[in-house]
Design a protein around this motif. Sequence first.
Motif, short mmCIF file in Angstrom:
data_model
loop_
_atom_site.label_atom_id
_atom_site.label_comp_id
_atom_site.label_asym_id
_atom_site.label_seq_id
_atom_site.Cartn_x
_atom_site.Cartn_y
_atom_site.Cartn_z
N ASN A 1 -5.56 10.89 -4.42
CA ASN A 1 -5.11 11.86 -3.42
C ASN A 1 -4.02 12.77 -4.00
N ASP B 1 -17.05 13.75 1.72
CA ASP B 1 -17.23 13.66 3.17
C ASP B 1 -16.96 15.07 3.69
N ASN C 1 -13.33 16.62 3.18
CA ASN C 1 -13.20 17.51 2.03
C ASN C 1 -12.83 18.93 2.48
N TRP D 1 -14.28 10.72 -9.21
CA TRP D 1 -13.19 10.37 -8.28
C TRP D 1 -11.87 10.95 -8.80
N SER E 1 -4.34 1.87 -4.15
CA SER E 1 -4.91 2.44 -2.93
C SER E 1 -6.25 1.76 -2.76
N ASN E 2 -6.81 1.88 -1.59
CA ASN E 2 -7.98 1.05 -1.26
C ASN E 2 -9.22 1.31 -2.13
N LYS E 3 -9.42 2.59 -2.47
CA LYS E 3 -10.64 3.01 -3.20
C LYS E 3 -11.89 2.77 -2.33
N LEU E 4 -11.70 2.84 -1.02
CA LEU E 4 -12.84 2.60 -0.13
C LEU E 4 -13.38 3.88 0.49
N SER E 5 -12.84 5.02 0.05
CA SER E 5 -13.26 6.28 0.66
C SER E 5 -14.75 6.55 0.50
N ASN F 1 -9.38 19.03 4.29
CA ASN F 1 -8.23 18.96 3.39
C ASN F 1 -8.08 20.24 2.57
N ARG G 1 -5.75 15.32 -6.07
CA ARG G 1 -6.51 16.30 -5.27
C ARG G 1 -5.58 17.36 -4.69
N TYR H 1 0.81 -1.24 0.00
CA TYR H 1 0.00 0.00 0.00
C TYR H 1 0.84 1.28 0.00
N GLU I 1 -3.52 6.44 7.43
CA GLU I 1 -4.42 7.28 6.61
C GLU I 1 -5.83 7.32 7.20
N ASP J 1 -16.93 10.15 -3.06
CA ASP J 1 -16.56 9.92 -1.66
C ASP J 1 -16.66 11.20 -0.84
C1 LIG Z 1 -8.44 18.77 -1.48
C2 LIG Z 1 -8.78 17.39 -0.97
C3 LIG Z 1 -10.10 17.00 -0.80
C4 LIG Z 1 -10.42 15.74 -0.31
N1 LIG Z 1 -11.74 15.39 -0.16
C5 LIG Z 1 -12.05 14.19 0.39
C6 LIG Z 1 -13.42 13.81 0.59
O1 LIG Z 1 -14.36 14.56 0.33
N2 LIG Z 1 -13.67 12.57 1.10
C7 LIG Z 1 -12.66 11.70 1.45
O2 LIG Z 1 -12.94 10.60 1.93
N3 LIG Z 1 -11.37 12.06 1.30
C8 LIG Z 1 -11.03 13.25 0.77
N4 LIG Z 1 -9.72 13.58 0.59
C9 LIG Z 1 -8.67 12.67 1.12
C10 LIG Z 1 -8.10 11.63 0.14
O3 LIG Z 1 -7.73 12.22 -1.06
C11 LIG Z 1 -9.07 10.49 -0.16
O4 LIG Z 1 -9.59 9.97 1.06
C12 LIG Z 1 -8.39 9.34 -0.89
O5 LIG Z 1 -7.82 9.81 -2.08
C13 LIG Z 1 -9.40 8.26 -1.18
O6 LIG Z 1 -8.83 7.19 -1.88
P1 LIG Z 1 -8.64 5.78 -1.19
O7 LIG Z 1 -9.88 5.33 -0.54
O8 LIG Z 1 -8.08 4.87 -2.22
O9 LIG Z 1 -7.56 6.13 -0.08
P2 LIG Z 1 -6.43 5.28 0.63
O10 LIG Z 1 -5.12 5.87 0.27
O11 LIG Z 1 -6.60 3.84 0.37
O12 LIG Z 1 -6.67 5.60 2.17
C14 LIG Z 1 -7.52 4.81 3.01
C15 LIG Z 1 -8.58 5.70 3.61
O13 LIG Z 1 -7.99 6.65 4.48
C16 LIG Z 1 -8.71 7.88 4.44
N5 LIG Z 1 -7.84 8.97 3.97
C17 LIG Z 1 -6.73 8.86 3.21
N6 LIG Z 1 -6.15 10.06 3.04
C18 LIG Z 1 -6.93 10.96 3.71
C19 LIG Z 1 -6.87 12.36 3.91
N7 LIG Z 1 -5.90 13.12 3.41
N8 LIG Z 1 -7.86 12.95 4.61
C20 LIG Z 1 -8.87 12.22 5.15
N9 LIG Z 1 -8.95 10.88 5.00
C21 LIG Z 1 -8.00 10.26 4.29
C22 LIG Z 1 -9.86 7.68 3.46
O14 LIG Z 1 -11.01 7.33 4.16
C23 LIG Z 1 -9.35 6.52 2.61
O15 LIG Z 1 -10.38 5.76 2.04
C24 LIG Z 1 -9.37 14.84 0.05
C25 LIG Z 1 -8.04 15.23 -0.13
C26 LIG Z 1 -7.75 16.48 -0.64
C27 LIG Z 1 -6.31 16.86 -0.82
#
Ligand SMILES: Cc1cc2nc3c(=O)[nH]c(=O)nc-3n(C[C@H](O)[C@H](O)[C@H](O)COP(=O)(O)OP(=O)(O)OC[C@H]3O[C@@H](n4cnc5c(N)ncnc54)[C@H](O)[C@@H]3O)c2cc1C
Length: 577
Positions: free
Chosen positions: A459, A492, A496, A456, A323-327, A499, A462, A310, A367, A490
């Motif tokens: 990260n 939240d 959102n 989507w 990455s998980n894609k579980l957000s 960040n 974003r 990961y 994360e 996703d």
């Molecule tokens: C400007 C901006 C806006 C964002 N808006 C959102 C949003 O609306 N909803 C959202 O869930 N995430 C948001 N994120 C955080 C992050 O980008 C996403 O959670 C992540 O890209 C989701 O992909 P994943 O599930 O594969 O994450 P993974 O890398 O697999 O991470 C596992 C989990 O950890 C949590 N996580 C990881 N990074 C962050 C982070 N920086 N902040 C909070 N939680 C995190 C998420 O729940 C994620 O599913 C934002 C980041 C930025 C920079």
Amino acid sequence: MSKPNTFIHLHTYDLRIHDSRSLFLAHDPSSDLASQVTHFLPLYIFDERQLDVSRLPNASPPVTSRRSRVADFHRTSPHRLKFLLEAVFGLREAYRRSGGDLLIGYGKPEVLVPNLIRRLQQDGSVEGVWTQLETTTEEVNMQSRLKDALGEISPKLKLSLNDSRSLVPLDILPFDPKSDTPDVYTAFRKKVEGLEDRKAAKELVVDVKGRKLKSFPKLGKIEIPSGKGGWIQADDKMETIYAELVAPLIDKPPIGGWSEAVKGQSVPPIHNKSAIPLGGSEAEGLGRLDDYVGHASPNGWNGGEKAKTYKQTRNGLVGEAFSNKLSGHLALGSLSARAMGWRVGELHQNVKKDSAARGNVYWIIFELLWRDFFQFTTMTFSTSKTPRHPSNSTLFDADGFSSQMSNYPSDKRPKPEDWHKPNWDDPNDPARRWCEGRTGIPFIDANMRELRETGWMSNRGRQNVASFLVKDLYVDWRVGAEFFEMHLVDYDTCSNWGNWQYQAGVGNDPRSDRQFNPIKQAFDYDPQGEYVRLWMPELKDVSDRYLHFPWGEYTSRASIVFSDDDGLSLNDTVGDG
Ligand SMILES: Cc1cc2nc3c(=O)[nH]c(=O)nc-3n(C[C@H](O)[C@H](O)[C@H](O)COP(=O)(O)OP(=O)(O)OC[C@H]3O[C@@H](n4cnc5c(N)ncnc54)[C@H](O)[C@@H]3O)c2cc1C
């Protein structure tokens, strides 16, 4: 035969039956409460303040709050709507498979739930209403109005709040999240790390597997005042409701438009280039968790290869594996953060002798704690009772949480009066070009197009597009946050807006000068240009020498001067190169 006594669970962002505190409470054979309850009634209401439900029968006329405050965007996109519907209708299927059902409505919970209770009281009694504890303004306000409405029916009728959203539960935090969440992530992490360890996590995930659900009550006709919403029929299909809810969005496309795939009123298929080829239901979330993290089996751990790499792969841009894609599932609660943390913790334990895999697996927890951090800081800065916050939430204010921080270096704080105000009628307006994926920086534009086409963005993407909007184009960060709110499946509120504040330099951390260099980032994270070519097919024949740097020529990495990485662990921000 005794009269029915019904337990109501109002689902919000907990669209699942696994790890459900309410389901457990209503069915736990050792509790007095469960023995007093004869029926279990779960329900979900599409809130008319957040979604345009005006095409459904008896709905109220559209209200302005369904548009965003700063940039007047829709508050949801067809992609986001589809993901939500998949989660809600998936939940109904899950209940039906377990012998229960889900009542689905639209309107205002504080109007519909009291009407429902009056109906149930005609033939029996209602034990109370349970719902997930929420931390954000609209949801907190709704819960407070619902509490008052229940009190008007009977002082004995209570709204009980379940703490089930975060990874680390509120009652084991070593600080009061209403006032004392540490300002800096590392300080926060050091206080909570380990609390989610295997033993604690196991106790926090409630299990009702294998138990027969209490009956869903017979409802008959529920009277709802004219223009105040209604209930979706038991045999209504998701596709029918999608068509009604998507119509107002299709009628008025936003700046940047919708993807070609969502222009009709039928549920769009998953985009063939999508990095997140998943629907929003609990079944899909649990399936993805299994695919990514694996599970224990009598012959040892089964799967988990993706989780074991990961940290190394999480900054990828193309494909589903990085990455998980579980957000999205975590945001809607169709996957419980605690159930996920528990499973990841089990794998972590399983790979304890393999230090490389262990570090990678641990980073998933790292994360997930960021997600908690933004939830708890929202509580600290948004709760009107805290001394730090005298009136409303500053989560959505131009100055963000920073306005409440005495130790914030004010000379470095961005000045809202200097920000560019978008003119949406001007095709060359920088904010408009950002929304449309036409800034001229291929790495930024590819990301913005991925967002529009799939709902989507990674990260890495974003962070770059946020930094670019705020630090290069000097646009009010809230325009970006609202644009993300509209599109992200996703979305939240805490993650959102938290960040975005962080990237804009108005958050509660003391640094405000973070800035990404999107050209350097493109070379670092898309060295072969695979990602940019995927979303910008018009550049597919452009040579690598010009792809990320269209106004110059790239002969070697050394030919472009970048300032040094400042070494931050989460964001890898770079100086303004
Ligand atoms: C400007 C901006 C806006 C964002 N808006 C959102 C949003 O609306 N909803 C959202 O869930 N995430 C948001 N994120 C955080 C992050 O980008 C996403 O959670 C992540 O890209 C989701 O992909 P994943 O599930 O594969 O994450 P993974 O890398 O697999 O991470 C596992 C989990 O950890 C949590 N996580 C990881 N990074 C962050 C982070 N920086 N902040 C909070 N939680 C995190 C998420 O729940 C994620 O599913 C934002 C980041 C930025 C920079």
